[in-house]
Design a protein around this motif. Structure first.
Motif, mmCIF file in Angstrom:
data_model
loop_
_atom_site.group_PDB
_atom_site.id
_atom_site.type_symbol
_atom_site.label_atom_id
_atom_site.label_comp_id
_atom_site.label_asym_id
_atom_site.label_seq_id
_atom_site.Cartn_x
_atom_site.Cartn_y
_atom_site.Cartn_z
ATOM 1 N N UNK A 62 -4.294 -3.699 -5.877
ATOM 2 C CA UNK A 62 -3.994 -2.272 -5.805
ATOM 3 C C UNK A 62 -2.498 -2.043 -5.660
ATOM 4 N N UNK A 63 -1.878 -2.763 -4.727
ATOM 5 C CA UNK A 63 -0.463 -2.565 -4.450
ATOM 6 C C UNK A 63 0.446 -3.050 -5.578
ATOM 7 N N UNK A 64 -0.097 -3.870 -6.453
ATOM 8 C CA UNK A 64 0.678 -4.320 -7.609
ATOM 9 C C UNK A 64 0.386 -3.475 -8.843
ATOM 10 N N UNK A 65 -0.380 -2.396 -8.653
ATOM 11 C CA UNK A 65 -0.641 -1.464 -9.740
ATOM 12 C C UNK A 65 -1.705 -1.916 -10.712
ATOM 13 N N UNK A 66 -2.553 -2.844 -10.290
ATOM 14 C CA UNK A 66 -3.545 -3.408 -11.199
ATOM 15 C C UNK A 66 -4.910 -2.733 -11.099
ATOM 16 N N UNK A 67 -5.089 -1.832 -10.123
ATOM 17 C CA UNK A 67 -6.366 -1.153 -9.935
ATOM 18 C C UNK A 67 -6.165 0.355 -9.874
#
Length: 213
Positions: free
Chosen positions: A59-64
């Motif tokens: 989530x924090x890496x923008x993947x979700x």
């Protein structure tokens, strides 16, 4: 908008890098706590699973997306509680109301009159919408979000990006965060670190910006 000064004027730093959640923004998780108690789960269980490596880091890496995160968290919690309760917990956590510490916001606005302020945050992809809803789009000169840059604290690269946005070297930055490991990583790069627990911590650090009377 401020720019980095050409000289130090005796100050120990020339830019303020500040965390968002736990410093500027806080969440009301009372509903989540209520559901945890009703489910026989220890308080904080939902948050622990929400930000466990398999759920939180993507989530924090923008993947979700938010929906994907809620689904993953519900699936994770369903190993401990019935699926319907797991879904209720994950939804309540994702939709928790937030509030802003106006004392901290005021201090940062004052600081920004003298030097650059950069928000450095491990954040979800919808951070821009959150900042707009909270009226914080003009709080800082720049926002460095993990979901946008693809790297999260305490990785040194996000600190280096933030310093570059501020236009100063890392050793001329004040870094403020409520997580000790994030502050330690900043200090390792030569930054002045403040482990934030209450507004007075920030006030003391920024006192050097107020000229003596």
């Amino acid at each position: 908008m401020t720019t980095a000064p050409d000289h130090h004027d005796g100050r120990p730093f020339d830019a303020v890098l500040c965390d968002l959640d736990g410093v500027i923004r806080h969440y009301d998780t009372s509903r989540v706590t209520e559901l945890e108690r009703a489910s026989g789960l220890p308080e904080g269980s939902t948050a622990e699973r929400a930000f466990a490596p398999g759920n939180g880091l993507p989530l924090l890496l923008g993947e979700l997306t938010k929906e994907q995160w809620v689904d993953a968290l519900a699936h994770d919690l369903s190993a401990r509680v019935p699926p319907a309760r797991a879904r209720a917990l994950s939804t309540a956590f994702a939709e928790a109301e937030s509030w802003i510490d106006e004392c901290v916001v005021d201090q940062l606005r004052r600081a920004r009159a003298s030097l650059p302020v950069v928000i450095v945050t491990n954040a979800a992809p919808w951070l821009d919408d959150d900042l707009a809803a909270l009226g914080l789009t003009d709080l800082a000169d720049h926002v460095v979000s993990s979901a946008r840059v693809g790297v999260a604290k305490p990785d040194r690269r996000i600190y280096e990006m933030a310093a570059a946005r501020a236009g100063v070297s890392p050793d001329r930055c004040l870094f403020v965060d409520d997580a000790r490991e994030n502050v330690a990583a900043a200090v390792a790069l030569g930054m002045t670190g403040v482990h934030y627990r209450e507004p007075a911590d920030l006030r003391r650090a920024l006192a050097v910006l107020t000229p003596p009377r």
